[in-house]
Every structure is written in C-alpha cells, then in structure tokens.
Design a protein around this motif. Structure first.
Motif, PDB file in Angstrom:
ATOM      1  N   VAL A   3       0.861  -1.174   0.000  1.00  0.00           N
ATOM      2  CA  VAL A   3       0.000   0.000   0.000  1.00  0.00           C
ATOM      3  C   VAL A   3       0.902   1.229   0.000  1.00  0.00           C
ATOM      4  O   VAL A   3       1.813   1.353   0.810  1.00  0.00           O
ATOM      5  N   GLN A   4       0.659   2.146  -0.919  1.00  0.00           N
ATOM      6  CA  GLN A   4       1.462   3.352  -1.050  1.00  0.00           C
ATOM      7  C   GLN A   4       1.154   4.341   0.085  1.00  0.00           C
ATOM      8  O   GLN A   4       0.073   4.323   0.664  1.00  0.00           O
ATOM      9  N   SER A   5       2.120   5.215   0.359  1.00  0.00           N
ATOM     10  CA  SER A   5       1.989   6.126   1.491  1.00  0.00           C
ATOM     11  C   SER A   5       0.768   7.045   1.385  1.00  0.00           C
ATOM     12  O   SER A   5       0.087   7.295   2.375  1.00  0.00           O
ATOM     13  N   LYS A   6       0.473   7.527   0.207  1.00  0.00           N
ATOM     14  CA  LYS A   6      -0.681   8.425   0.032  1.00  0.00           C
ATOM     15  C   LYS A   6      -1.987   7.679   0.341  1.00  0.00           C
ATOM     16  O   LYS A   6      -2.897   8.231   0.967  1.00  0.00           O
ATOM     17  N   GLU A   7      -2.057   6.403  -0.082  1.00  0.00           N
ATOM     18  CA  GLU A   7      -3.252   5.610   0.201  1.00  0.00           C
ATOM     19  C   GLU A   7      -3.362   5.328   1.709  1.00  0.00           C
ATOM     20  O   GLU A   7      -4.454   5.386   2.278  1.00  0.00           O
ATOM     21  N   LEU A   8      -2.233   5.026   2.358  1.00  0.00           N
ATOM     22  CA  LEU A   8      -2.241   4.830   3.815  1.00  0.00           C
ATOM     23  C   LEU A   8      -2.727   6.085   4.532  1.00  0.00           C
ATOM     24  O   LEU A   8      -3.491   6.005   5.491  1.00  0.00           O
ATOM     25  N   LEU A   9      -2.278   7.229   4.044  1.00  0.00           N
ATOM     26  CA  LEU A   9      -2.718   8.503   4.609  1.00  0.00           C
ATOM     27  C   LEU A   9      -4.234   8.631   4.504  1.00  0.00           C
ATOM     28  O   LEU A   9      -4.913   8.952   5.483  1.00  0.00           O
ATOM     29  N   GLY A  85       4.400   2.469   8.667  1.00  0.00           N
ATOM     30  CA  GLY A  85       5.501   2.511   7.710  1.00  0.00           C
ATOM     31  C   GLY A  85       5.761   3.943   7.294  1.00  0.00           C
ATOM     32  O   GLY A  85       6.384   4.701   8.024  1.00  0.00           O
ATOM     33  N   ASP A  86       5.272   4.307   6.132  1.00  0.00           N
ATOM     34  CA  ASP A  86       5.470   5.665   5.622  1.00  0.00           C
ATOM     35  C   ASP A  86       4.531   6.693   6.248  1.00  0.00           C
ATOM     36  O   ASP A  86       4.652   7.883   5.990  1.00  0.00           O
TER      37      ASP A  86
END
Length: 114
Positions: A3-9, A85-86
């Motif tokens: 999962v990419q950082s923007k999606e996690l955000l 993570g990110d």
C-alpha cells in the motif's frame, strides 16, 4: 503489492474521521524527515474514543492489505502512536494534544489538504 503512502494517509484519515476524531491534521514530511512521509495527528475526547479511533485505523489498514508495524499507548489511551511505515499516526487524548503540540514541533512541514 504494498500500500502506497498516500493511500495509507487516506485510509488513516478516513477511519479517524468516521470515529469522530477531532481536529484531524495531516503533515507532509517528505524532504524534511526520514521518519515517515506523513504524520496524521488527531484527538479523541475520551480514552474509549482514542482506542476506537486506533482500532478502526488498524482494521482499515489490514483490509487494504497494509501492515501496522507497531502500536504503542493503547493501554493508557492518552497518546496512541501507530507506525504504518510511511505514515505515522498520533492519536491523542484532548489534554495531551494541547500539552505536546506536535504540530508546532513539525512547523516546517506542509499541511496536507484533506
């Protein structure tokens, strides 16, 4: 696929909002810190609400295939720190948020429009 950082955000902010977290702020730390790409900072008005916000974020991250690397502070529910993570999520009890004022400490970071 990770999962990419923007999606996690987006996952963290949406989950916090659905549990009625107060004053949700996202800070973009890219280029400022190696700790994470984003901080999410919010607060709840009770220990129960703080725990509910953290539980919902953890659930949503897992549903999307993300990994919660660590959670600290669930026992006292005064300041829950979630390592995605990110993305690092700070969920405060109202009184602790005012005291620690994390936003001031990271004042160089840009606020992300939610």
């Amino acid at each position: 696929m990770a999962v990419q950082s923007k999606e996690l955000l987006e996952i963290a902010v949406t989950a916090a909002d659905e549990k009625k977290a107060m004053n949700i702020v996202a800070l973009d730390l890219q280029g400022i810190s190696l700790i994470a790409d984003y901080f999410v900072i919010c607060h709840g008005n009770s220990d129960t609400q703080v725990n509910a916000i953290a539980t919902e974020i953890r659930k949503r991250v897992h549903e999307k295939g993300g990994i919660v690397r660590g959670i600290e502070g669930m026992d006292s529910a005064r300041w829950v720190l979630m390592d995605l993570g990110d993305v690092v999520v700070h969920i405060f009890h109202r009184d602790e948020r005012e005291y620690y004022n994390i936003e001031r400490l990271w004042s160089d970071a840009k606020v992300v429009n939610l």
